[in-house]
Design an enzyme around this catalytic site. Sequence first.
Site, PDB file in Angstrom:
ATOM      1  N   ARG A  77     -25.161  51.375  20.013  1.00 22.75           N
ATOM      2  CA  ARG A  77     -24.750  50.155  20.129  1.00 22.75           C
ATOM      3  C   ARG A  77     -24.879  49.600  21.647  1.00 22.75           C
ATOM      4  O   ARG A  77     -25.162  50.508  22.643  1.00 22.75           O
ATOM      5  CB  ARG A  77     -23.248  50.201  19.797  1.00 22.75           C
ATOM      6  N   LYS A 128     -17.993  63.175  22.280  1.00 23.35           N
ATOM      7  CA  LYS A 128     -18.677  62.200  21.448  1.00 23.35           C
ATOM      8  C   LYS A 128     -19.631  63.275  20.722  1.00 23.35           C
ATOM      9  O   LYS A 128     -20.539  63.693  21.412  1.00 23.35           O
ATOM     10  CB  LYS A 128     -19.408  61.026  21.942  1.00 23.35           C
ATOM     11  N   ARG A 184     -12.599  51.411  25.536  1.00 26.47           N
ATOM     12  CA  ARG A 184     -12.358  52.417  26.505  1.00 26.47           C
ATOM     13  C   ARG A 184     -10.884  52.952  26.479  1.00 26.47           C
ATOM     14  O   ARG A 184      -9.804  52.175  26.512  1.00 26.47           O
ATOM     15  CB  ARG A 184     -12.869  52.065  27.884  1.00 26.47           C
TER      16      ARG A 184
END
Length: 239
Positions: free
Chosen positions: A40, A102, A234
């Site tokens: 993205r 992640k 965030r």
Amino acid sequence: MERRHLAECGSTNTEALAHLRDGGGPLIVSASRQTAGRGRLGRAWQSDDAALTFSLALPLPAELDLSGLSLAVGCTVADVLDPAGTRIQLKWPNDLFLDGAKLGGILIETVPLPGQLRGVVIGIGINLAPLPPEADRSAFASGHAALRTLDPAATAAGTLDRLAPALQAMLADFANLGFTPWQAAFARRDLTLNQRVRIGDKPGIARGVSGRGELLLDTGTGVLPMSGGELSLRLENAL
Ligand code: BTN
């Protein structure tokens, strides 16, 4: 669903979009290596054997509401890989986290098709092993996790074999029911629930997601439903 594996391609999403433009039916295309994979927000996702990279291509009715689809995909992947629900979390709107770093991401792209149809491509990338230092995956700017930490025997093919039927079942349900049935499942894995966050330039506290998959941002003066695949979320402490 038909499956195709490529030793190398630019991006499995690009392959899947081209397949749909050419009038192709449902397909899963995977690749051992992507040379121009994308995430993205214009981020790069190049990958090799150390990752599972694949895309599902589906011609769907153009009027089908895709709100929350990336969250339902994330819930499905997480439930297959971590059925106990203790290690994998989801970060709105498209990230998979393992033990706080992640693990992978989801990129959904669409293409208009003739006959009241829309081509939907669901691209999924999951790290199997730690990234090599030279890897260009800016999507992992703030660190990454690897599936083999959770399952040392995980392979790309074996993981795809486990994910494909679950994703197909989810998509059949999603076409009828939308995101709402996954709202509670997402809440159980919601990485930012009740955390201070910033969405774009808007600060607030994340209060979960709506039945349409919007992130509910508590700004102090009200709760704003935030949507849109191009918004970045965030955690305040990661700013
Ligand atoms: C993100 O984290 O921003 C989303 C990453 C999505 C990467 C996958 S890998 C398979 C598919 N092909 C691509 O080019 N991108 C997606």
